[in-house]
Design an enzyme around this catalytic site. Structure first.
Site, short mmCIF file in Angstrom:
data_model
loop_
_atom_site.label_atom_id
_atom_site.label_comp_id
_atom_site.label_asym_id
_atom_site.label_seq_id
_atom_site.Cartn_x
_atom_site.Cartn_y
_atom_site.Cartn_z
N THR A 109 18.50 -40.07 16.15
CA THR A 109 18.49 -38.62 16.45
C THR A 109 17.99 -38.67 18.00
OG1 THR A 109 17.72 -38.06 14.31
CG2 THR A 109 16.63 -36.58 16.46
N ASP A 146 13.53 -33.52 9.64
CA ASP A 146 12.54 -32.81 10.21
C ASP A 146 12.87 -32.19 11.55
OD1 ASP A 146 13.13 -35.52 11.23
OD2 ASP A 146 11.42 -35.62 12.02
N GLY A 183 13.29 -40.80 13.31
CA GLY A 183 12.87 -41.91 12.36
C GLY A 183 13.20 -40.99 10.85
N1 ASP Z 1 14.46 -37.77 11.84
C1 ASP Z 1 16.09 -37.62 11.40
C2 ASP Z 1 16.10 -36.91 10.22
O1 ASP Z 1 15.16 -37.16 9.34
C3 ASP Z 1 16.55 -39.01 11.58
C4 ASP Z 1 16.37 -39.83 12.42
O2 ASP Z 1 15.43 -39.90 13.28
O3 ASP Z 1 16.64 -41.20 12.30
O4 ASP Z 1 17.09 -36.35 9.82
#
Ligand code: ASP
Length: 348
Positions: free
Chosen positions: A200, A231, A252
């Site tokens: 992200t 999120d 994450g």
């Molecule tokens: N936070 C992002 C989500 O849950 C994904 C990521 O940052 O890897 O969609």
């Protein structure tokens, strides 16, 4: 994922219409103030913080600068975690989530499960500025974007399609897909199969007047269930700011931030007097503590199965990045130069 993208590459990968859509709803630049602009981002964010600081030096609003910064990564076909080139959902369709917050007005806008739009963060800004709502999703978000002149773009690149196809073909040995022989599969595709690609981009920015802005934009978890929202477009989870305190965001596994309001917690911790890094470590400890009660977030040894990182900066120019267990870096521009810095690691 953290590679520089030149302005020429960026311009080549985006159409004039998409580029024009980026400025829809931006505030005209004001004379710069006396302060030093700063920006903080995830490890893939060196081009973003560089662009954001350049723009704030000319007097651009911190949110508009952050949106312009992350737009470079949204348009980058090599980043498989954001925008164009992002890995699709389990049906092979790229679905984007993005949110923005604007310090001076405490304004907020977001889009979720948005398809076919190159710059979802710019659409989120329009949700903030041209509606009385905070969050639009799916078809409604797409119609809203098109109404405002955002062109539709096929976001699935050839490389992302091949990675998704490999994932689909190798998912089970009790279905009717036959995986291509390994020798016929491109090395980049095999490499992408080794772990679930996540990522992200978050960017928090502090302008020359001491105002904050932030944005988080993503294609979400690769191969997610269609309609899954993480999120990133949820205020308080994937990003949060208070113009009198600090701005923070996360990358994450979004579910752990959704159930802990992590970005909100970080800003509130700073409000209560904690240093930013301590505020973030405290939020990570909260995530660790609460997820011990939920087996879906743990392996058989009880270790966390998720990755989560926090990034941010305060009104006074303090900045920090933290991560859980696995070392990670974050991008910062302190007004003089951009660099990657080690996150503080929490081990459990
Ligand atoms: N936070 C992002 C989500 O849950 C994904 C990521 O940052 O890897 O969609």
């Amino acid at each position: 994922m953290s590679h520089p993208l030149s302005r020429r590459d960026f311009l080549a990968s985006t159409s004039a219409a998409s580029l024009a859509s980026l400025m829809i709803g931006a505030t005209p630049a004001q004379p710069p103030g006396p302060g030093k602009p700063m920006a903080v981002s995830s490890a893939n964010g060196i081009p973003a913080v560089t662009r954001a600081v350049e723009l704030m030096q000319t007097g651009l609003d911190p949110l508009d600068a952050a949106i312009a910064g992350v737009a470079i990564v949204e348009a980058d076909p090599k980043d498989h975690s954001v925008g164009y080139g992002g890995l699709p959902n389990e049906d092979g369709v790229v679905e984007l989530d993005a949110a923005v917050m604007h310090g001076p007005t405490h304004g907020a806008g977001a889009v979720a499960s948005l398809r076919n739009i190159l710059h979802p963060a710019a659409v989120a800004r329009l949700v903030m500025k041209r509606t009385r709502h905070c969050l639009l999703v799916g078809d409604g978000a797409l119609r809203f974007a098109k109404t405002h002149g955002f062109p539709e773009v096929d976001l699935l690149t050839e490389e992302a399609r091949k990675i998704w196809l490999r994932w689909r073909e190798t998912r089970s040995n009790i279905d009717d897909w036959i995986p291509a022989p390994e020798g016929e599969v491109e090395p980049a595709v095999l490499e992408a199969m080794k772990t679930r690609i996540t990522g992200t981009i978050h960017c928090s920015a502090l302008d020359t007047h001491g105002n904050l802005g932030c944005v988080t934009t993503t294609s979400g978890l690769s191969y997610k269930i269609p309609g899954r929202v993480g999120d990133s477009p949820i205020f308080g989870a994937g990003l949060y700011l208070d113009n009198t305190v600090a701005s923070a965001g996360s990358t994450g596994v979004g579910e752990v931030n959704l159930v802990n309001c992590s970005s909100y917690l970080i800003v509130e911790n700073v409000r209560k007097g904690m240093a930013l890094k301590d505020a973030m470590i405290d939020a990570l400890k909260r995530v660790v503590a609460t997820t011990t009660r939920n087996p879906r977030f743990r392996d058989e040894q009880g270790k966390p199965t998720f990755r989560v990182n926090f990034y941010g900066l305060t009104k006074t120019g303090d900045y920090a990045g933290v991560c859980l267990i696995t070392p990670a870096k974050f991008a910062v521009h302190d007004g003089t130069s951009a660099k990657l810095v080690d996150c503080e690691v929490l081990t459990v």
